[in-house]
Design a protein around this motif. Structure first.
Motif, PDB file in Angstrom:
ATOM      1  N   SER A 146       0.813  -1.224   0.000  1.00  0.00           N
ATOM      2  CA  SER A 146       0.000   0.000   0.000  1.00  0.00           C
ATOM      3  C   SER A 146       0.841   1.265   0.000  1.00  0.00           C
ATOM      4  N   ASN A 147       1.856   1.324   0.829  1.00  0.00           N
ATOM      5  CA  ASN A 147       2.651   2.550   0.957  1.00  0.00           C
ATOM      6  C   ASN A 147       4.082   2.220   1.364  1.00  0.00           C
ATOM      7  N   GLN A 148       4.945   3.205   1.097  1.00  0.00           N
ATOM      8  CA  GLN A 148       6.338   3.112   1.556  1.00  0.00           C
ATOM      9  C   GLN A 148       7.010   1.818   1.089  1.00  0.00           C
ATOM     10  N   ALA A 149       6.749   1.461  -0.149  1.00  0.00           N
ATOM     11  CA  ALA A 149       7.354   0.242  -0.683  1.00  0.00           C
ATOM     12  C   ALA A 149       8.861   0.440  -0.841  1.00  0.00           C
ATOM     13  N   GLN A 150       9.619  -0.493  -0.391  1.00  0.00           N
ATOM     14  CA  GLN A 150      11.072  -0.389  -0.535  1.00  0.00           C
ATOM     15  C   GLN A 150      11.709  -1.766  -0.679  1.00  0.00           C
ATOM     16  N   THR A 151      12.835  -1.765  -1.352  1.00  0.00           N
ATOM     17  CA  THR A 151      13.541  -3.010  -1.648  1.00  0.00           C
ATOM     18  C   THR A 151      15.027  -2.813  -1.414  1.00  0.00           C
TER      19      THR A 151
ATOM     20  N   MET B  40       5.418 -12.285  -7.382  1.00  0.00           N
ATOM     21  CA  MET B  40       6.316 -13.253  -6.760  1.00  0.00           C
ATOM     22  C   MET B  40       6.644 -14.429  -7.677  1.00  0.00           C
ATOM     23  N   VAL B  41       5.941 -14.511  -8.789  1.00  0.00           N
ATOM     24  CA  VAL B  41       6.246 -15.563  -9.763  1.00  0.00           C
ATOM     25  C   VAL B  41       7.294 -15.064 -10.762  1.00  0.00           C
ATOM     26  N   ARG B  42       7.120 -13.831 -11.210  1.00  0.00           N
ATOM     27  CA  ARG B  42       8.042 -13.274 -12.212  1.00  0.00           C
ATOM     28  C   ARG B  42       9.162 -12.453 -11.582  1.00  0.00           C
ATOM     29  N   HIS B  43       9.152 -12.326 -10.270  1.00  0.00           N
ATOM     30  CA  HIS B  43      10.207 -11.591  -9.545  1.00  0.00           C
ATOM     31  C   HIS B  43      10.303 -10.151 -10.056  1.00  0.00           C
ATOM     32  N   HIS B  44       9.160  -9.555 -10.222  1.00  0.00           N
ATOM     33  CA  HIS B  44       9.063  -8.227 -10.828  1.00  0.00           C
ATOM     34  C   HIS B  44       8.393  -7.284  -9.837  1.00  0.00           C
ATOM     35  N   VAL B  45       8.996  -6.110  -9.609  1.00  0.00           N
ATOM     36  CA  VAL B  45       8.435  -5.152  -8.656  1.00  0.00           C
ATOM     37  C   VAL B  45       8.204  -3.812  -9.348  1.00  0.00           C
ATOM     38  N   ALA B  63       9.203   9.179 -10.944  1.00  0.00           N
ATOM     39  CA  ALA B  63       7.836   9.054 -10.450  1.00  0.00           C
ATOM     40  C   ALA B  63       7.344   7.608 -10.494  1.00  0.00           C
ATOM     41  N   TRP B  64       7.875   6.835 -11.399  1.00  0.00           N
ATOM     42  CA  TRP B  64       7.435   5.430 -11.547  1.00  0.00           C
ATOM     43  C   TRP B  64       8.634   4.572 -11.911  1.00  0.00           C
ATOM     44  N   LEU B  65       8.678   3.387 -11.345  1.00  0.00           N
ATOM     45  CA  LEU B  65       9.838   2.524 -11.600  1.00  0.00           C
ATOM     46  C   LEU B  65       9.417   1.056 -11.559  1.00  0.00           C
ATOM     47  N   ALA B  66      10.009   0.278 -12.439  1.00  0.00           N
ATOM     48  CA  ALA B  66       9.808  -1.170 -12.424  1.00  0.00           C
ATOM     49  C   ALA B  66      11.179  -1.836 -12.397  1.00  0.00           C
ATOM     50  N   ALA B  67      11.271  -2.953 -11.715  1.00  0.00           N
ATOM     51  CA  ALA B  67      12.558  -3.643 -11.605  1.00  0.00           C
ATOM     52  C   ALA B  67      12.361  -5.142 -11.686  1.00  0.00           C
ATOM     53  N   ASP B  68      13.249  -5.782 -12.419  1.00  0.00           N
ATOM     54  CA  ASP B  68      13.333  -7.244 -12.413  1.00  0.00           C
ATOM     55  C   ASP B  68      14.423  -7.622 -11.425  1.00  0.00           C
ATOM     56  N   LEU B  69      14.043  -8.338 -10.403  1.00  0.00           N
ATOM     57  CA  LEU B  69      15.010  -8.676  -9.362  1.00  0.00           C
ATOM     58  C   LEU B  69      15.969  -9.754  -9.851  1.00  0.00           C
ATOM     59  N   ASN B  74      21.127 -16.062 -11.143  1.00  0.00           N
ATOM     60  CA  ASN B  74      21.263 -15.137 -12.268  1.00  0.00           C
ATOM     61  C   ASN B  74      21.328 -13.710 -11.727  1.00  0.00           C
ATOM     62  N   PRO B  75      22.492 -13.095 -11.748  1.00  0.00           N
ATOM     63  CA  PRO B  75      22.639 -11.776 -11.126  1.00  0.00           C
ATOM     64  C   PRO B  75      22.114 -10.622 -11.950  1.00  0.00           C
ATOM     65  N   ASP B  76      21.599 -10.886 -13.146  1.00  0.00           N
ATOM     66  CA  ASP B  76      21.159  -9.799 -14.008  1.00  0.00           C
ATOM     67  C   ASP B  76      20.063  -8.972 -13.325  1.00  0.00           C
ATOM     68  N   LYS B  77      20.216  -7.654 -13.423  1.00  0.00           N
ATOM     69  CA  LYS B  77      19.222  -6.741 -12.880  1.00  0.00           C
ATOM     70  C   LYS B  77      18.768  -5.808 -13.983  1.00  0.00           C
ATOM     71  N   HIS B  78      17.507  -5.461 -13.943  1.00  0.00           N
ATOM     72  CA  HIS B  78      16.974  -4.510 -14.917  1.00  0.00           C
ATOM     73  C   HIS B  78      16.034  -3.556 -14.196  1.00  0.00           C
ATOM     74  N   ILE B  79      16.255  -2.276 -14.386  1.00  0.00           N
ATOM     75  CA  ILE B  79      15.397  -1.268 -13.774  1.00  0.00           C
ATOM     76  C   ILE B  79      14.949  -0.306 -14.866  1.00  0.00           C
ATOM     77  N   LEU B  80      13.666  -0.045 -14.911  1.00  0.00           N
ATOM     78  CA  LEU B  80      13.110   0.914 -15.866  1.00  0.00           C
ATOM     79  C   LEU B  80      12.467   2.049 -15.083  1.00  0.00           C
ATOM     80  N   ALA B  81      12.950   3.261 -15.285  1.00  0.00           N
ATOM     81  CA  ALA B  81      12.432   4.428 -14.570  1.00  0.00           C
ATOM     82  C   ALA B  81      11.760   5.362 -15.560  1.00  0.00           C
ATOM     83  N   ARG B  82      10.613   5.916 -15.162  1.00  0.00           N
ATOM     84  CA  ARG B  82       9.882   6.798 -16.063  1.00  0.00           C
ATOM     85  C   ARG B  82       9.369   8.045 -15.329  1.00  0.00           C
ATOM     86  N   THR B  83       9.307   9.126 -16.082  1.00  0.00           N
ATOM     87  CA  THR B  83       8.718  10.396 -15.631  1.00  0.00           C
ATOM     88  C   THR B  83       9.629  11.127 -14.658  1.00  0.00           C
TER      89      THR B  83
END
Lengths: 167, 194
Positions: A146-151, B40-45, B63-69, B74-83
């Motif tokens: 919901s809020n304050q998501a962090q990793t 939790m299946v695709r390890h995507h946040v 303002a918005w971000l997506a990341a593949d953990l 497999n140590p590969d990391k991918h982060i997509l940041a937008r706005t």
């Protein structure tokens, strides 16, 4: 002294899934919840497991545990204290551990939700997620924070051996 | 005697912990004020609202971000940041010695970069580690020496070599002793990172 019981808890969605609730110690059985009004009695050491669909039907996909479980009115929801969810891969390796001090689980809609602090850690300890409040969809193993998501991702993540056991 | 041994053991145990607090934090931190989601299946946040990434050599806000953990094997990391993407890249000034096609600057400066979107990739191939961030959409990169703008083409920063590259960009010197403006030829190739 202690009463040990095993009760089918009605968490089944389809073949290949199963649920088991056990209570031990001072807690009383939350027996016969399906089809009748919940006795609203506290259970301790609650545990339910779910299995993968075939061909991995012998492997546990997720396990929900709670130090205490309180059935809520309506016979659908259970409030957990010290909620813990563990997810597994089809090879049996532990993947994630989700913990929250308080949580309500809706067995009909297969949702778990809470306004409390959430902590998720990968079984190898290399990745942790936290946040305030959450909704977990059991059907697709999807977590909304919901809020304050962090990793936090530890350095060198992914270069070590695979994890088999939950610490 | 027992007390003395206990005190010595405690002191020995505390010393490494104190030393650790001075060590640089090599972890990647991702924070947001708003909601997030975790497949939790695709390890995507995903994250929303005032997202901050604190990574060795790079600080990013958006303002918005997506990341593949990264996965256990497999140590590969991918982060997509937008706005409203803002990135501060920590260079190693004075260590630059290399040059290459499309390199804007090889003096390993610190860069302040803004753009519409940033794509961060960490990939290990054999013994080689590639770690690059690609900024697109009204990309602007500023160092003490240069201001680089690229409306359409991406600016690419290599976090391993600490060098920035691009093509079809404009540069303005920030050095008061050698002011000037240049425009890179459109045919200039960026130094691609394998």
């Amino acid at each position: 002294m202690g009463v040990v019981c095993k009760t089918l808890y009605g968490l089944r969605r389809a073949a290949g899934t199963a649920a088991l609730a056990g209570c031990a110690g001072l807690g009383l059985a939350v027996a016969g919840l399906r089809g009748q009004e919940a006795p609203r009695q506290q259970a301790s050491d609650y545990s339910s497991v779910e299995y993968f669909d075939p061909p991995h039907e012998l492997q546990i996909s997720s396990r929900v545990t709670g130090a205490q479980a309180f059935p809520l009115p309506g016979n659908r929801r259970v409030r957990f204290k010290d909620f813990r969810l563990e997810t597994f891969a089809t090879n049996g390796h532990a993947l994630y551990i989700v913990e929250a001090p308080d949580c309500v689980y809706d067995k009909s809609d297969r949702l778990a939700s809470s306004a409390s602090h959430l902590k998720v850690r990968r079984a190898d300890g290399q990745v942790t997620l936290e946040g305030e409040g959450f909704l977990w969809r059991q059907d697709d193993n999807f977590l909304i924070i919901s809020n304050q998501a962090q990793t936090v991702i530890e350095p060198g993540t992914g270069t070590g051996p695979n994890t088999k056991m939950i610490p | 005697m027992k007390h003395l041994i206990l005190i010595l053991l405690l002191a020995a145990g505390l010393r490494p912990a104190a030393a650790q607090t001075n060590a640089p934090d090599e972890r990647t931190h991702i924070h947001s004020d708003g909601p997030g989601s975790f497949d939790m299946v695709r390890h995507h946040v995903t994250y929303q609202d005032n997202v901050r990434v604190d990574n060795p050599g790079m600080k990013l806000t958006c303002a918005w971000l997506a990341a593949d953990l990264p996965l256990p094997n497999n140590p590969d990391k991918h982060i997509l940041a937008r706005t409203n993407v803002v990135i501060d890249l920590t260079g190693e000034p004075g260590k630059g010695t290399n040059s290459g096609a499309g390199l804007l600057d090889d003096t390993h400066q610190n860069w302040h970069v803004t753009g519409d979107q940033a794509d961060y990739n960490f990939r290990v191939t054999g013994t080689a580690t590639n770690e690059i961030v690609t900024v697109t959409g009204h990309a602007v990169a500023k160092s003490d020496k240069l201001t680089v703008t690229s409306e359409r083409e991406p600016l690419v920063y290599n976090l391993v070599t600490k060098m920035i590259s691009g093509k079809d960009y404009d540069t303005i010197s920030n050095d008061p002793l050698s002011p000037g403006r240049t425009t890179a030829p459109a045919t200039t190739n960026a130094a691609p990172v394998p």
